[in-house]
Motif scaffolding. Structure first.
Motif, PDB file in Angstrom:
ATOM      1  N   LEU A 185      -5.798  49.965   0.951  1.00  0.00           N
ATOM      2  CA  LEU A 185      -6.056  51.320   1.438  1.00  0.00           C
ATOM      3  C   LEU A 185      -4.845  51.883   2.166  1.00  0.00           C
ATOM      4  CD1 LEU A 185      -9.703  50.697   2.655  1.00  0.00           C
ATOM      5  CD2 LEU A 185      -9.022  52.244   0.814  1.00  0.00           C
ATOM      6  N   GLY A 186      -4.125  51.024   2.881  1.00  0.00           N
ATOM      7  CA  GLY A 186      -2.902  51.482   3.549  1.00  0.00           C
ATOM      8  C   GLY A 186      -1.853  51.908   2.555  1.00  0.00           C
ATOM      9  N   ASN A 187      -1.661  51.117   1.492  1.00  0.00           N
ATOM     10  CA  ASN A 187      -0.694  51.493   0.449  1.00  0.00           C
ATOM     11  C   ASN A 187      -1.125  52.768  -0.272  1.00  0.00           C
ATOM     12  OD1 ASN A 187       1.155  49.419   0.844  1.00  0.00           O
ATOM     13  ND2 ASN A 187       0.038  48.005  -0.481  1.00  0.00           N
ATOM     14  N   ALA A 188      -2.433  52.931  -0.483  1.00  0.00           N
ATOM     15  CA  ALA A 188      -2.922  54.157  -1.124  1.00  0.00           C
ATOM     16  C   ALA A 188      -2.638  55.376  -0.257  1.00  0.00           C
ATOM     17  CB  ALA A 188      -4.416  54.027  -1.400  1.00  0.00           C
ATOM     18  N   PHE A 189      -2.800  55.217   1.052  1.00  0.00           N
ATOM     19  CA  PHE A 189      -2.522  56.332   1.961  1.00  0.00           C
ATOM     20  C   PHE A 189      -1.041  56.699   1.926  1.00  0.00           C
ATOM     21  CE2 PHE A 189      -1.251  57.882   6.172  1.00  0.00           C
ATOM     22  CZ  PHE A 189      -2.077  58.990   6.288  1.00  0.00           C
ATOM     23  N   VAL A 190      -0.162  55.683   1.893  1.00  0.00           N
ATOM     24  CA  VAL A 190       1.274  55.945   1.805  1.00  0.00           C
ATOM     25  C   VAL A 190       1.601  56.676   0.504  1.00  0.00           C
ATOM     26  CG1 VAL A 190       3.547  54.871   1.618  1.00  0.00           C
ATOM     27  CG2 VAL A 190       1.886  54.003   3.279  1.00  0.00           C
ATOM     28  N   THR A 191       0.961  56.276  -0.593  1.00  0.00           N
ATOM     29  CA  THR A 191       1.173  56.970  -1.875  1.00  0.00           C
ATOM     30  C   THR A 191       0.746  58.428  -1.791  1.00  0.00           C
ATOM     31  OG1 THR A 191       0.811  54.890  -3.073  1.00  0.00           O
ATOM     32  CG2 THR A 191       0.600  56.934  -4.332  1.00  0.00           C
ATOM     33  N   ASP A 192      -0.365  58.683  -1.143  1.00  0.00           N
ATOM     34  CA  ASP A 192      -0.821  60.068  -0.969  1.00  0.00           C
ATOM     35  C   ASP A 192       0.164  60.881  -0.141  1.00  0.00           C
ATOM     36  OD1 ASP A 192      -3.097  59.982  -2.501  1.00  0.00           O
ATOM     37  OD2 ASP A 192      -4.396  59.345  -0.865  1.00  0.00           O
ATOM     38  N   GLN A 193       0.712  60.268   0.879  1.00  0.00           N
ATOM     39  CA  GLN A 193       1.674  60.981   1.725  1.00  0.00           C
ATOM     40  C   GLN A 193       2.932  61.348   0.940  1.00  0.00           C
ATOM     41  OE1 GLN A 193      -0.622  61.678   4.179  1.00  0.00           O
ATOM     42  NE2 GLN A 193       1.157  61.628   5.543  1.00  0.00           N
ATOM     43  N   LEU A 194       3.386  60.444   0.069  1.00  0.00           N
ATOM     44  CA  LEU A 194       4.597  60.702  -0.704  1.00  0.00           C
ATOM     45  C   LEU A 194       4.362  61.731  -1.812  1.00  0.00           C
ATOM     46  CD1 LEU A 194       5.986  57.058  -1.050  1.00  0.00           C
ATOM     47  CD2 LEU A 194       6.768  58.852   0.505  1.00  0.00           C
ATOM     48  N   SER A 195       3.140  61.788  -2.331  1.00  0.00           N
ATOM     49  CA  SER A 195       2.853  62.686  -3.452  1.00  0.00           C
ATOM     50  C   SER A 195       2.062  63.913  -3.012  1.00  0.00           C
ATOM     51  CB  SER A 195       2.068  61.939  -4.530  1.00  0.00           C
ATOM     52  OG  SER A 195       0.840  61.468  -4.010  1.00  0.00           O
ATOM     53  N   ARG A 196       2.139  64.275  -1.739  1.00  0.00           N
ATOM     54  CA  ARG A 196       1.358  65.392  -1.225  1.00  0.00           C
ATOM     55  C   ARG A 196       1.728  66.699  -1.910  1.00  0.00           C
ATOM     56  NH1 ARG A 196       1.428  66.053   5.110  1.00  0.00           N
ATOM     57  NH2 ARG A 196       0.358  64.045   4.850  1.00  0.00           N
ATOM     58  N   GLU A 197       2.991  66.873  -2.213  1.00  0.00           N
ATOM     59  CA  GLU A 197       3.423  68.132  -2.797  1.00  0.00           C
ATOM     60  C   GLU A 197       3.148  68.217  -4.295  1.00  0.00           C
ATOM     61  OE1 GLU A 197       7.491  68.581  -1.894  1.00  0.00           O
ATOM     62  OE2 GLU A 197       7.209  68.742   0.282  1.00  0.00           O
ATOM     63  N   SER A 198       2.825  67.126  -4.934  1.00  0.00           N
ATOM     64  CA  SER A 198       2.602  67.144  -6.375  1.00  0.00           C
ATOM     65  C   SER A 198       1.199  67.587  -6.748  1.00  0.00           C
ATOM     66  CB  SER A 198       2.866  65.748  -6.959  1.00  0.00           C
ATOM     67  OG  SER A 198       1.916  64.824  -6.446  1.00  0.00           O
ATOM     68  N   GLY A 199       0.292  67.650  -5.782  1.00  0.00           N
ATOM     69  CA  GLY A 199      -1.070  68.095  -6.055  1.00  0.00           C
ATOM     70  C   GLY A 199      -1.921  67.056  -6.763  1.00  0.00           C
ATOM     71  N   LEU A 200      -1.545  65.773  -6.708  1.00  0.00           N
ATOM     72  CA  LEU A 200      -2.329  64.725  -7.343  1.00  0.00           C
ATOM     73  C   LEU A 200      -3.615  64.466  -6.556  1.00  0.00           C
ATOM     74  CD1 LEU A 200       0.508  62.183  -8.207  1.00  0.00           C
ATOM     75  CD2 LEU A 200      -0.612  63.815  -9.751  1.00  0.00           C
ATOM     76  N   ALA A 201      -4.629  63.946  -7.249  1.00  0.00           N
ATOM     77  CA  ALA A 201      -5.887  63.595  -6.582  1.00  0.00           C
ATOM     78  C   ALA A 201      -5.633  62.480  -5.580  1.00  0.00           C
ATOM     79  CB  ALA A 201      -6.922  63.164  -7.619  1.00  0.00           C
ATOM     80  N   SER A 202      -6.475  62.394  -4.600  1.00  0.00           N
ATOM     81  CA  SER A 202      -6.290  61.434  -3.515  1.00  0.00           C
ATOM     82  C   SER A 202      -6.444  60.003  -4.010  1.00  0.00           C
ATOM     83  CB  SER A 202      -7.304  61.710  -2.406  1.00  0.00           C
ATOM     84  OG  SER A 202      -7.234  60.706  -1.430  1.00  0.00           O
ATOM     85  N   VAL A 203      -5.391  59.220  -3.912  1.00  0.00           N
ATOM     86  CA  VAL A 203      -5.445  57.795  -4.266  1.00  0.00           C
ATOM     87  C   VAL A 203      -6.260  57.031  -3.232  1.00  0.00           C
ATOM     88  CG1 VAL A 203      -4.059  55.735  -4.718  1.00  0.00           C
ATOM     89  CG2 VAL A 203      -3.213  57.986  -5.416  1.00  0.00           C
TER      90      VAL A 203
END
Length: 461
Positions: A185-203
């Motif tokens: 879950l921590g790694n997923a949150f980091v992925t979401d933070q890095l891809s915030r501008e891409s508009g991807l669904a929440s990992v």
């Protein structure tokens, strides 16, 4: 003509000069200190590793989300263990081992194995697949099984059957899944933070749904298979079933590894592989093991009701007690009655009385089936003395509970098998021929509770 007893005779005590001196490395305090130190160091190392991969913010988010299923899983295993609850220190050790030692072994071993395979094959993709489906199940299930083995070897009195194996294995796996969920879950949150501008669904949301909502029972389900193997082995005689006592835990461990490998490899089966394995395999196995655990819990209650009347006939217990001790509803009502009438201290005494009576019933059940240890007589006497010391608040509380839950309960006839209970209680009934002890003023007839010195139950009070 003398008849042979079905129970083992305890060995004679050695002379003072024959007692073996305890070496410094055999001292219990030293072993406990070493174990606590090992778990603490493992916890610190695993904390540093997870925080390094997820960062402080990701670690805190993962920690908060990973905590959600833990109370529910632990409460479920504690409910299953309510008939003969094991010590909290055993469960605390198992959870700590799973969350710290087993998780550390898994992270280090899995990372090393995947790097070695990637270097040897020059194919990182296949290394990840092989690591998830082959390496991880073997390493993780072996690391978790180590906690079950340690309790089986060094807390043998607390490990007597299938339910104990299920609870110990399940709590260990719950601790392991807790640490693993923090990492994912921590790694997923980091992925979401890095891809915030891409508009991807929440990992993070997707990971939380799969690991916490859909399959919080996955790791406990795998390791419970190992626990069942140890639990069945614990119920067998050590003298006559040595080979089975070795093969059963090994078989359970192999099944746990195989089920874990199938679960990890479900993504290889195509786009819908995960849902196929989940619906056709994981859920049915989860339902089957849940039914088995609940059925075993009910069988324990039936064992209590069947084994304790022999102590009623000898005067150690009163007629209402076997039924009340064999009903979870009556047990809870007895504790509530004691708490309301005499306070919380009396309720704790009644709870201890129930635990010792349960241990006594299981001990006699093992002895009647030829599975008791050499200390059967000593342990039986010890449990009877512990019950006798706590009889003052426990007897009226259990009588009240029996009357409230089964007013028409009849005493169970004294069974004509096995070895009679150890002696008679202090100032109890006079010795009598085996199998001919009166239950009350009129043998074989149900008596009002007032005949035993307890007030009659009034359902309208």
């Amino acid at each position: 003509m003398a008849t042979s007893t079905p129970y083992p005779i305890p060995p004679e005590a050695p002379a003072p000069g024959e007692l073996r001196r305890v070496r410094w490395w055999q001292r219990r305090a030293l072993r406990v200190a070493a174990l606590v130190t090992l778990l603490a160091l493992s916890g610190l190392v695993i904390l540093a590793l997870v925080r390094e991969q997820t960062g402080t913010e990701g670690f805190l988010v993962g920690l908060g989300l990973a905590t959600v299923p833990v109370p529910l899983l632990v409460a479920a295993f504690r409910w299953l263990d309510r008939v003969a609850p094991g010590p909290w220190r055993n469960l605390l050790f198992c959870f700590s081992w799973g969350a710290c030692a087993a998780a550390l072994v898994a992270i280090v071993a899995n990372s090393f194995a995947i790097r070695w395979i990637a270097t040897a094959t020059a194919d990182p993709g296949s290394a990840d697949t092989l690591g998830a489906t082959v390496i991880a199940p073997v390493v993780e299930e072996s690391a978790k099984a180590a906690a079950v083995l340690l309790v089986f070897l060094f807390r043998r009195r607390d490990f007597t059957g299938l339910v104990d194996g299920v609870v110990i294995a399940g709590v260990t796996a719950t601790g392991f899944a807790f640490t693993e969920n923090i990492l994912y879950l921590g790694n997923a949150f980091v992925t979401d933070q890095l891809s915030r501008e891409s508009g991807l669904a929440s990992v993070t949301a997707a990971t939380f749904f799969v690991r916490v909502v859909m399959s919080p029972f996955a790791h406990p389900l795998f390791t419970v298979l190992t626990g069942i193997g140890f639990g069945i082995a614990a119920a067998l005689s050590a003298d006559r079933h040595l080979l089975r006592r070795v093969l059963l835990p090994v078989t359970g461990l192999l099944l746990a590894m195989g089920m874990h490998a199938l679960w990890n490899g479900s993504a290889v089966f195509g786009q819908y592989g995960f849902f196929t394995v989940y619906a056709l395999f994981m859920l049915p196995v989860f339902g089957l093991l849940t039914w088995l655990a609940v059925w075993t819990r009910q069988r324990e209650l039936r064992t209590i009701r069947a084994e304790l009347p022999v102590y009623t006939a000898a005067g150690w217990l009163t007629p209402p007690e076997p039924y009340a001790l064999g009903s979870m509803r009556a047990r809870a009502l007895a504790r509530d009655y004691a708490s309301y009438t005499w306070g919380k201290e009396a309720a704790r005494t009644v709870a201890e009385y129930q635990a010792y009576a349960t241990s006594l019933a299981f001990l006699r059940h093992r002895g009647r089936r030829g599975r008791a240890g050499a200390d059967f007589v000593v342990r039986e006497r010890e449990l009877l003395d512990l019950l006798w010391e706590r009889r003052e608040p426990a007897r009226p509380a259990l009588a009240y509970a029996a009357g409230a839950t089964a007013p028409a309960a009849r005493p169970v006839p004294y069974p004509a098998y096995g070895h009679p209970p150890y002696g008679h209680p202090p100032h109890g009934p006079a010795p009598h021929p085996y199998g001919q002890a009166p239950y009350g003023p009129s043998y074989g007839q149900p008596q009002p509770y007032a005949a035993y010195g307890y007030p009659a139950y009034d359902p309208y009070r």
